[in-house]
Design a protein around this motif. Structure first.
Motif, PDB file in Angstrom:
ATOM      1  N   UNK A   1      -3.537  13.159  -0.072  1.00 21.94           N
ATOM      2  CA  UNK A   1      -3.916  12.019  -0.990  1.00 21.94           C
ATOM      3  C   UNK A   1      -4.505  10.985  -0.016  1.00 21.94           C
ATOM      4  N   UNK A   2      -5.769  10.428  -0.628  1.00 19.49           N
ATOM      5  CA  UNK A   2      -6.353   9.282  -0.065  1.00 19.49           C
ATOM      6  C   UNK A   2      -5.772   8.096  -0.888  1.00 19.49           C
ATOM      7  N   UNK A   3      -6.245   6.825  -0.175  1.00 22.27           N
ATOM      8  CA  UNK A   3      -5.702   5.716  -0.782  1.00 22.27           C
ATOM      9  C   UNK A   3      -6.629   4.876  -0.654  1.00 22.27           C
ATOM     10  N   UNK A   4      -6.805   3.804  -1.750  1.00 18.15           N
ATOM     11  CA  UNK A   4      -7.792   2.688  -1.886  1.00 18.15           C
ATOM     12  C   UNK A   4      -7.237   1.529  -2.733  1.00 18.15           C
ATOM     13  N   UNK A   5      -7.932   0.607  -2.747  1.00 19.53           N
ATOM     14  CA  UNK A   5      -7.316  -0.626  -3.661  1.00 19.53           C
ATOM     15  C   UNK A   5      -8.457  -1.340  -4.151  1.00 19.53           C
ATOM     16  N   UNK A   6      -8.152  -2.381  -4.997  1.00 20.90           N
ATOM     17  CA  UNK A   6      -9.003  -3.173  -5.913  1.00 20.90           C
ATOM     18  C   UNK A   6     -10.026  -4.294  -5.406  1.00 20.90           C
ATOM     19  N   UNK A   7     -11.039  -4.340  -5.298  1.00 21.13           N
ATOM     20  CA  UNK A   7     -12.003  -5.525  -4.966  1.00 21.13           C
ATOM     21  C   UNK A   7     -11.798  -6.370  -3.960  1.00 21.13           C
ATOM     22  N   UNK A   8     -10.607  -7.141  -3.433  1.00 24.98           N
ATOM     23  CA  UNK A   8     -10.374  -8.013  -2.700  1.00 24.98           C
ATOM     24  C   UNK A   8      -9.370  -7.704  -1.723  1.00 24.98           C
ATOM     25  N   UNK A   9      -9.710  -7.640  -0.401  1.00 22.54           N
ATOM     26  CA  UNK A   9      -8.710  -7.343   0.678  1.00 22.54           C
ATOM     27  C   UNK A   9      -8.140  -8.825   1.012  1.00 22.54           C
ATOM     28  N   UNK A  10      -6.783  -8.860   0.528  1.00 21.61           N
ATOM     29  CA  UNK A  10      -6.344 -10.377   0.792  1.00 21.61           C
ATOM     30  C   UNK A  10      -5.874 -10.597   2.386  1.00 21.61           C
ATOM     31  N   UNK A  11      -5.909  -9.480   2.940  1.00 24.12           N
ATOM     32  CA  UNK A  11      -5.574 -10.120   4.535  1.00 24.12           C
ATOM     33  C   UNK A  11      -6.871 -10.679   5.058  1.00 24.12           C
TER      34      UNK A  11
ATOM     35  N   UNK B   1       5.007   3.454   3.870  1.00 25.01           N
ATOM     36  CA  UNK B   1       6.316   4.062   3.415  1.00 25.01           C
ATOM     37  C   UNK B   1       6.505   5.562   3.407  1.00 25.01           C
ATOM     38  N   UNK B   2       5.674   6.033   2.583  1.00 20.59           N
ATOM     39  CA  UNK B   2       5.611   7.423   2.314  1.00 20.59           C
ATOM     40  C   UNK B   2       5.528   8.366   3.589  1.00 20.59           C
ATOM     41  N   UNK B   3       4.963   7.758   4.757  1.00 21.07           N
ATOM     42  CA  UNK B   3       4.918   8.592   5.896  1.00 21.07           C
ATOM     43  C   UNK B   3       6.372   8.791   6.542  1.00 21.07           C
ATOM     44  N   UNK B   4       7.041   7.815   6.128  1.00 23.12           N
ATOM     45  CA  UNK B   4       8.510   7.847   6.724  1.00 23.12           C
ATOM     46  C   UNK B   4       9.411   8.802   6.031  1.00 23.12           C
ATOM     47  N   UNK B   5       8.928   9.474   5.195  1.00 22.81           N
ATOM     48  CA  UNK B   5       9.742  10.501   4.399  1.00 22.81           C
ATOM     49  C   UNK B   5       9.376  11.995   4.747  1.00 22.81           C
ATOM     50  N   UNK B   6      10.607  12.671   4.646  1.00 23.33           N
ATOM     51  CA  UNK B   6      10.220  13.988   5.069  1.00 23.33           C
ATOM     52  C   UNK B   6       9.250  14.737   4.194  1.00 23.33           C
ATOM     53  N   UNK B   7       8.261  15.423   4.770  1.00 22.55           N
ATOM     54  CA  UNK B   7       7.319  16.024   3.937  1.00 22.55           C
ATOM     55  C   UNK B   7       5.893  15.322   3.559  1.00 22.55           C
ATOM     56  N   UNK B   8       5.970  14.315   4.333  1.00 19.06           N
ATOM     57  CA  UNK B   8       4.846  13.238   4.160  1.00 19.06           C
ATOM     58  C   UNK B   8       4.392  12.971   5.544  1.00 19.06           C
ATOM     59  N   UNK B   9       3.150  13.233   5.768  1.00 14.38           N
ATOM     60  CA  UNK B   9       2.532  13.004   7.129  1.00 14.38           C
ATOM     61  C   UNK B   9       1.265  12.159   7.137  1.00 14.38           C
ATOM     62  N   UNK B  10       1.269  11.192   7.790  1.00 15.15           N
ATOM     63  CA  UNK B  10      -0.030  10.315   7.668  1.00 15.15           C
ATOM     64  C   UNK B  10      -1.018  10.909   8.495  1.00 15.15           C
ATOM     65  N   UNK B  11      -2.179  11.208   7.901  1.00 17.76           N
ATOM     66  CA  UNK B  11      -3.285  11.776   8.734  1.00 17.76           C
ATOM     67  C   UNK B  11      -4.507  10.967   9.071  1.00 17.76           C
ATOM     68  N   UNK B  12      -4.460   9.799   8.484  1.00 12.21           N
ATOM     69  CA  UNK B  12      -5.320   8.712   8.756  1.00 12.21           C
ATOM     70  C   UNK B  12      -4.821   7.314   8.352  1.00 12.21           C
ATOM     71  N   UNK B  13      -5.561   6.135   8.748  1.00  8.20           N
ATOM     72  CA  UNK B  13      -5.066   5.049   8.345  1.00  8.20           C
ATOM     73  C   UNK B  13      -4.850   4.737   6.713  1.00  8.20           C
ATOM     74  N   UNK B  14      -5.531   5.697   6.060  1.00  8.64           N
ATOM     75  CA  UNK B  14      -5.256   5.625   4.556  1.00  8.64           C
ATOM     76  C   UNK B  14      -5.219   6.845   3.808  1.00  8.64           C
ATOM     77  N   UNK B  15      -4.522   7.937   4.383  1.00  6.16           N
ATOM     78  CA  UNK B  15      -4.370   8.851   3.703  1.00  6.16           C
ATOM     79  C   UNK B  15      -3.052   9.907   4.041  1.00  6.16           C
ATOM     80  N   UNK B  16      -2.483  10.572   3.427  1.00  6.15           N
ATOM     81  CA  UNK B  16      -1.302  11.151   3.557  1.00  6.15           C
ATOM     82  C   UNK B  16      -1.251  12.887   3.062  1.00  6.15           C
ATOM     83  N   UNK B  17      -0.750  13.627   4.265  1.00  2.00           N
ATOM     84  CA  UNK B  17      -0.801  14.913   3.667  1.00  2.00           C
ATOM     85  C   UNK B  17       0.924  15.177   3.174  1.00  2.00           C
ATOM     86  N   UNK B  18       0.878  15.891   2.035  1.00  2.92           N
ATOM     87  CA  UNK B  18       2.186  16.172   1.673  1.00  2.92           C
ATOM     88  C   UNK B  18       2.243  17.720   1.690  1.00  2.92           C
ATOM     89  N   UNK B  19       3.567  17.858   2.263  1.00  6.32           N
ATOM     90  CA  UNK B  19       3.624  19.364   2.534  1.00  6.32           C
ATOM     91  C   UNK B  19       4.852  20.075   1.657  1.00  6.32           C
TER      92      UNK B  19
END
Length: 318
Positions: free
Chosen positions: A3-13, A300-318
């Motif tokens: 799963x790759x992640x993204x957001x809308x329009x404005x990086x408020x950071x 948050x998801x990367x801390x759960x069993x079966x979820x592995x963070x594979x980049x800054x903005x992507x998760x691998x679900x096993x």
């Protein structure tokens, strides 16, 4: 499943980085001819520069999905203003497009709720075509008309959903074919369920952007596990992964409103269903905290069993 992640329009950071600075028509009317042109140029250039800042931020954080602001160009579709917003900024548009292509980012637009094809009023349909054309012209200026997507909702029911749907199919014939080719449809939280929107997508050959939050607010009879294979199938003729909108309710009382961040518990039932299919997907986060919400959900998801963070903005679900 990835799963790759993204957001809308404005990086408020980022400080003062809105890509949607505005110029109202009221203010525009009060200006002289030269001042009008200068202000349109100034605001548009600022929005384009801020869009560039967002793209570099996304690359740094490995967020591969991004939805451009629809408000990059002030008064672009106003009938009394319409102006050439491409030629003066040719290099800026091309720079944005070049970065997107070089880094293989997935980009889109999402026109507002007034861009619809179900209205009985011809003028509303004409305006929808104008607005869709404006978004397509921005993609053309960036050289992204073959890779960018424009997402809208079906629209209102106007007291008779079946008649409105018939109008949708009829009115959509007024949209130029190249623009329809980059169009997607999304289920909404009040009127058209995922199942109803899916039927329209299948009939028109349009991909469905499934919104999980909207689905939970506006459930259909068919179980989600039965709908997902059909939803995925609507993307089969496109070189893109299925895209899914993710957010969570602000509260039980304000269930349809988006919270600042995404509650992992709210999306977990959906993630479990997705896991059964093993289909790679892209998540567009629609939470109020935008980039921060996307990055927090990955964490948050990367801390759960079966979820592995594979980049800054992507998760691998096993």
């Amino acid at each position: 499943m990835k799963i790759r992640f993204g957001y809308v329009s404005h990086a408020i950071s980022l400080w003062d980085a809105s890509p949607a600075k505005t110029l109202t028509f009221t203010r525009y009317e009060q200006m002289g001819v030269q001042e009008r042109e200068e202000k349109l140029f100034e605001v548009t250039k600022q929005n384009l520069n801020h869009t560039l800042r967002m793209l570099y931020y996304n690359i740094a954080h490995e967020l591969e999905l991004y939805r451009f602001s629809s408000s990059i160009v002030p008064l672009a579709t106003h009938p009394e203003v319409r102006w050439d917003f491409i030629t003066p900024f040719e290099s800026e548009w091309q720079e944005i497009g070049s970065i997107v292509q070089k880094k293989r980012l997935r980009v889109s637009f999402h026109p507002n709720q007034f861009t619809l094809f179900t209205s009985p009023k011809a003028k509303i349909t004409e305006n929808a075509v104008v607005d869709m054309t404006y978004h397509y012209q921005m993609f053309e200026a960036m050289g992204l008309e073959d890779v960018g997507l424009i997402n809208i909702h079906i629209g209102g029911a106007y007291g008779d959903k079946q008649q409105a749907l018939a109008r949708f199919h009829e009115n959509l014939t007024t949209l130029p074919a190249p623009i329809k080719q980059v169009m997607t449809l999304e289920n909404d939280d009040k009127t058209y369920t995922a199942e109803e929107t899916l039927s329209v997508c299948e009939k028109e050959g349009i991909p469905l952007v499934f919104d999980y939050h909207h689905h939970m607010a506006n459930l259909c009879e068919a179980p989600l596990v039965d709908l997902l294979p059909r939803i995925f199938q609507t993307w089969s003729h496109k070189p893109f992964l299925p895209k899914i909108h993710i957010s969570s309710p602000k509260s039980e009382k304000e269930f349809r409103s988006h919270a600042d961040f995404v509650d992992p518990e709210f999306v977990m039932p959906f993630l479990k269903i997705l896991k059964e299919f093993g289909q790679d997907v892209d998540f567009m986060i629609e939470a109020k905290a935008k980039d921060q919400a996307a990055l927090r959900l990955v964490e948050d998801l990367s801390k759960l069993r079966g979820f592995k963070r594979v980049s800054g903005g992507a998760i691998e679900v096993k």
